[in-house]
Design a protein around this motif. Structure first.
Motif, PDB file in Angstrom:
ATOM      1  N   ASP A 149      30.069  44.753 -19.292  1.00 45.65           N
ATOM      2  CA  ASP A 149      28.947  43.805 -19.388  1.00 45.65           C
ATOM      3  C   ASP A 149      29.348  42.452 -18.828  1.00 45.65           C
ATOM      4  N   ASP A 150      28.377  41.798 -18.194  1.00 43.20           N
ATOM      5  CA  ASP A 150      28.649  40.468 -17.643  1.00 43.20           C
ATOM      6  C   ASP A 150      28.779  39.417 -18.733  1.00 43.20           C
ATOM      7  N   PHE A 151      27.986  39.538 -19.786  1.00 44.41           N
ATOM      8  CA  PHE A 151      27.978  38.529 -20.838  1.00 44.41           C
ATOM      9  C   PHE A 151      28.253  39.192 -22.188  1.00 44.41           C
ATOM     10  N   PRO A 152      28.910  38.484 -23.093  1.00 45.02           N
ATOM     11  CA  PRO A 152      29.271  39.074 -24.382  1.00 45.02           C
ATOM     12  C   PRO A 152      28.092  39.133 -25.341  1.00 45.02           C
ATOM     13  N   GLU A 153      28.288  39.909 -26.410  1.00 44.88           N
ATOM     14  CA  GLU A 153      27.288  39.967 -27.459  1.00 44.88           C
ATOM     15  C   GLU A 153      27.367  38.732 -28.352  1.00 44.88           C
TER      16      GLU A 153
END
Length: 451
Positions: A149-153
């Protein structure tokens, strides 16, 4: 996911576990970078002299490994695919002083494997200028649903400590920034502020030194080799301390005894002491000193292995190469330069993602050019004369415009290129410079008396 005090405590505890200095994923690397290495092996019950030599044996090569790559990584521009000028988003870079602060994410990813860039909306006066804050992995962490994923949760950032001793931590998700405080005399986190950032994603951009496996950085894989270097140096120091001075022996002596009948050593061995005996049957001699050439060969071999594993040119670590041509030196540094090029590709994608998110935070969709790329400064060591000669041949033989070759000159920045273009467009630059020089060196006419 509910953002509450329990979640903050759990995530902050995970980061604290990674920072544990003995075996923590980040803490051990940090300890080795600071020169606080594990002691070389010593037998149980070793004397204080052995422990002193063990401390002196620490030869810390690890900072030089990351410095070699970090010094070659400098972003110098952000351009669209078919233009020689920077996009307007490059102004965000200058506003956030990233010429210097870019090294935070570069060194973080090189040393520890992963670092982060925090993007948030911001204003400077009446203008929308997003905040771009490079974060060290020692003070931040992010958790991803999928590793690709490009961005975290969710992400965490340690802000520091207030003047009254309260610890501050920020949590980020797709919607908001949450600020929590841990008072000095309390064991419970307290939510103090919630702010919506409006970006639709958790605003952490990740920098990794590799994508196909766990990003571990360049220090963790060579810790065993660093320990081996320390052990070789330790063995060398022991040989210098105990075996380099020729040990003497004596026979045919009457060994004196103390009042209790215990044997007393008749001589004190030292470099500045002479042994003398009044017995005609006394004989003296000495044992051969230890040859240290094997120790030095083992040290050089271990350092070269360290250089090979980390893909650093051996001449950077050993410094024993002389009378080599420029082509030979370039060939030796080829592996290091290829590794730097790989890092430029990996980190370049992260910087471009940062610019896209920053343009979104500023509300300037025109700055979010999907085809734009960052421009890296050319830091490869080359002969300036040979480089200029090659560029001149490219311009004359291949009819490449000279303006397109200015940025290929080592050490030239985008600011230099822009200034040169301005001087070129201003007209007869050489004539103007000659005129200024003549005016400054002209002899002024004499001043009349009484004037």
């Amino acid at each position: 996911m509910a953002v509450d005090a329990a979640l903050v405590e759990r995530l902050d505890g995970l980061l604290a576990h990674d920072l544990e200095p003995i075996q923590g994923r980040l803490g051990k690397v940090r300890r080795y970078l600071k020169g606080e290495h594990d002691d070389p092996y010593m037998p149980r019950g070793a004397k204080a002299e052995y422990k002193h030599l063990a401390k002196r044996a620490i030869t810390n090569w690890t900072p030089l490994l990351s410095d070699t790559y970090a010094k070659g990584l400098f972003v110098d521009g952000y351009r669209p695919a078919k233009s020689s000028d920077n996009l307007t988003a490059w102004s965000y870079w200058q506003e956030n002083k990233l010429d210097a602060r870019q090294s935070i994410v570069h060194r973080g990813a090189l040393d520890y494997g992963t670092s982060y860039n925090l993007i948030l909306p911001g204003r400077v006066g009446a203008r929308n200028v997003p905040q771009m804050k490079p974060l060290s992995p020692l003070r931040s962490a992010a958790w991803y649903r999928d590793e690709d994923d490009d961005f975290p949760e969710i992400a965490l950032r340690r802000r520091g400590t207030t003047i009254d001793g309260a610890r501050l931590v920020e949590l980020f998700d797709k919607k908001s920034r949450y600020t929590f405080a841990l008072p000095k005399d309390s064991g419970k986190w307290v939510l103090s502020k919630v702010e919506d950032h409006g970006l639709g994603v958790t605003p952490f951009v990740r920098f990794r030194d590799r994508l196909d496996d766990e990003a571990v950085g360049i220090i963790r894989p060579v810790i065993n080799l660093q320990d081996r270097v320390n052990e070789v140096v330790f063995a060398t120091l022991i040989a210098l301390q105990y075996a380099s001075f020729r040990q003497r022996w004596a026979t045919g002596l009457a060994v004196p005894e103390d009042d209790e009948g215990n044997a007393v050593e008749p001589f004190q061995a030292a470099v500045d002491r002479l042994w003398v005996a009044d017995s005609e049957g006394a004989r003296f001699g000495d044992f051969a000193q230890t040859d240290l050439s094997g120790h030095m060969s083992a040290y050089e071999s271990t350092v070269r292995t360290l250089a090979a594993v980390s893909q650093v040119s051996p001449n950077i670590l050993t410094g024993d190469l002389v009378n080599l041509s420029a082509d030979a030196l370039a060939q030796m540094e080829a592996s290091t330069q290829r590794k730097i090029s790989e890092y430029e590709t990996l980190f370049g994608e992260s910087w471009e993602m940062s610019f896209h998110l920053a343009a979104q935070a500023a509300g300037d969709l025109s700055a979010a050019d999907a085809g734009a790329q960052v421009r890296w400064r050319d830091t490869e060591a080359r002969s300036l004369a040979s480089t200029v000669d090659a560029l001149g041949k490219i311009a004359t033989t291949l009819q490449v415009p000279v303006e397109a070759l200015w940025e290929k000159i080592p050490g030239v920045t985008d600011t230099d290129v822009i200034r040169w273009k301005g001087l070129r467009d201003s007209g007869d630059v050489l004539g103007a410079l000659v005129g200024d020089f003549q005016r400054q060196t002209a002899i002024a006419p004499p001043v009349p008396a009484g004037a």
